[in-house]
Design an enzyme around this catalytic site. Structure first.
Site, PDB file in Angstrom:
ATOM      1  CB  CYS A 151      74.584  62.562   9.181  1.00 27.38           C
ATOM      2  SG  CYS A 151      73.969  62.810  10.863  1.00 27.38           S
ATOM      3  CG  HIS A 181      78.089  61.492  11.990  1.00 23.29           C
ATOM      4  ND1 HIS A 181      77.396  62.333  11.138  1.00 23.29           N
ATOM      5  CD2 HIS A 181      79.043  60.885  11.217  1.00 23.29           C
ATOM      6  CE1 HIS A 181      77.909  62.248   9.926  1.00 23.29           C
ATOM      7  NE2 HIS A 181      78.903  61.373   9.944  1.00 23.29           N
ATOM      8  CD  GLN A 239      76.521  65.463   6.849  1.00 26.17           C
ATOM      9  OE1 GLN A 239      76.592  64.234   6.896  1.00 26.17           O
ATOM     10  NE2 GLN A 239      76.254  66.212   7.903  1.00 26.17           N
TER      11      GLN A 239
END
Length: 466
Positions: A277, A413, A271
């Site tokens: 993410c 995340h 990324q």
């Protein structure tokens, strides 16, 4: 007599070797290291002693001398401990020669220089000098000069300095790090040192089999790491809209399962310095779903979501639930080849006729890890999210941080859960990350399974394709 203004320390009344009373700053705590200059009384004798002991312990044919003074500190204990940092280089004199002066090699290619740290113990009342430690390594020519004098507190173990030099040199080379200025280099080495200590704390307290240490993120502060690579919107629970619950699995979970072994997982992606993410987690899930329905594994476009999902915030974060809805409204996803990832938001250039995969709806899974495992084995890789604090310094093994490091409510995340199993008796989740193959174990993170570690159970979801 004691010099005016000096405090007499009972167990050190005078310094015979220094030829004067040892007088420390009365404002300094007892036993604190005090920096000395090269010309101060007694320092020359200490340097000559270390040079002599170095040569006695060396197998080299030619004598070596101190070629550069860096620093000396004195620490008052039950005696005096000196810590010496110098550079030592080879001379043209053989050890067997009795000459008083030896010149260094004038040709640079023959000059061999080491960065050395010595600890010398001086029991002044006995007049004895003892070499406690010696640590010499080849000089870090390319980078040492930029951070050699950075003010870092190493506590009682001043040989931490040598470890820092070697670790930082290896880090720069391995990850091809270049900084814009001396000031930036100095700032990064301080951050790097603090991160080494954090990684060591994680290591000492980890309940699994993980190894933590230097990673490509080791020169970033926690705040920088969060801003560049994580997703702050995931822990803002007021933004989460309810999702339709998934039907439970029809069969119990097998002992282990890995969708990589069944062709449902594409290669690890990166990324970059973009908090996208959420897009990688969702596309990974849809790649698996499409493979299970159509027998073809595609690499789908995250950039389409970064550019065209108007609800989420591109590189500043997003929610998988929003991403599923955006894909439904758009009509599907293009492939990575047709809509290439750039790692920053740009204008939406989605083309409907290039749609390679579509979804019909999305579902939220149970928060019970056994039920998540059964659903995954039966239905494909799952989009999940977790607290990524320990991930900054993760290298390999099964990570099982204490809750104090991995608050399950502070999720930041999104990743892809592709399987589960046991390693040396430790149950784990196999997690595909989006930080490149040079992260963790080939781009994967392994997290302890069975204790809802790091909130891994709180946001499991999947697209549905009819």
């Amino acid at each position: 007599m004691v010099a005016a203004g000096c405090s007499l320390i009972p167990w050190i009344a005078l310094s015979a070797l220094l030829g004067s009373v040892v007088c420390e700053d009365p404002n300094q705590p007892l036993g604190s290291p005090v920096q000395l200059g090269e010309s101060e009384p007694g320092v020359k004798k200490i340097l000559e002693f270390t040079e002599e002991r170095y040569n006695l312990g060396s197998n080299a044919m030619h004598r070596r001398k101190i070629s550069r003074f860096i620093s000396v500190t004195r620490q008052m204990l039950k005696g005096i401990r000196y810590t010496i940092k110098v550079e030592v280089s080879n001379t043209q004199c053989k050890k067997s020669s009795m000459v008083r002066s030896c010149d260094f090699y004038p040709e640079s290619h023959k000059l061999e220089t080491e960065l050395c740290m010595f600890e010398v113990w001086d029991v002044t009342l006995q007049g004895n000098l003892t070499l406690l430690k010696q640590n010499c390594q080849p000089k870090v020519i390319a980078r040492t000069e930029e951070f050699i004098n950075v003010d870092i507190e190493f506590g009682n173990d001043t040989f931490e300095f040598m470890r820092l030099v070697l670790e930082f040199k290896h880090f720069l080379k391995k990850f091809n790090k270049v900084y814009s200025s001396r000031e930036e280099t100095e700032r990064r080495v301080v951050i790097f040192y603090e991160n080494l200590k954090t990684a060591e704390t994680l290591q000492s307290l980890d309940q699994g089999s993980a190894e933590y240490g230097v990673t490509k993120f080791s020169d970033l502060t926690v705040e920088e790491f969060q801003t560049m690579y994580l997703n702050p919107l995931l822990n803002q629970w007021t933004l989460h809209s309810p999702m339709k619950p998934a039907a439970p699995a029809q069969r119990p979970a097998p002992d282990s399962w890995d969708w990589r072994e069944h062709g449902a997982v594409s290669s690890v992606k990166n990324q970059g310095m973009c908090g996208s993410c959420w897009a990688f987690s969702v596309t990974g899930n849809i790649e698996g779903q499409w493979f299970l329905k159509n027998g073809k594994l595609l690499s789908l476009s995250e950039q389409e979501l970064v550019d065209c999902d108007t609800v989420d915030q591109a590189c500043r974060g997003g929610l998988p639930s929003n991403a599923y809805e955006a894909i439904e409204k758009l009509g599907g996803l293009e492939t990575e080849t047709d809509y290439t990832y750039t790692g920053h938001k740009q204008s939406c250039s989605f083309v409907n006729r290039k749609v390679a995969a579509y979804i019909n709806s999305s579902v939220e899974l149970s928060k019970d890890e056994k039920e998540i495992a059964a659903w995954l084995a039966e239905n494909g890789p799952v989009s999940v999210a977790l607290n990524a604090f320990a991930m900054q310094f993760y290298k390999k093994g099964v990570s099982h941080p204490l809750k104090i490091f991995c608050n399950p409510w502070m999720i930041d995340h999104a990743v892809l859960m592709v399987g589960y199993g046991e390693s040396k008796g430790i149950p784990f989740w196999a997690i595909k990350n989006s930080w490149g193959e040079d992260y963790g174990e080939g781009g994967y993170y392994y997290l302890y399974r069975g204790s809802n570690a790091c909130g891994i159970n709180k946001m499991a979801s999947s697209a549905v394709i009819h």
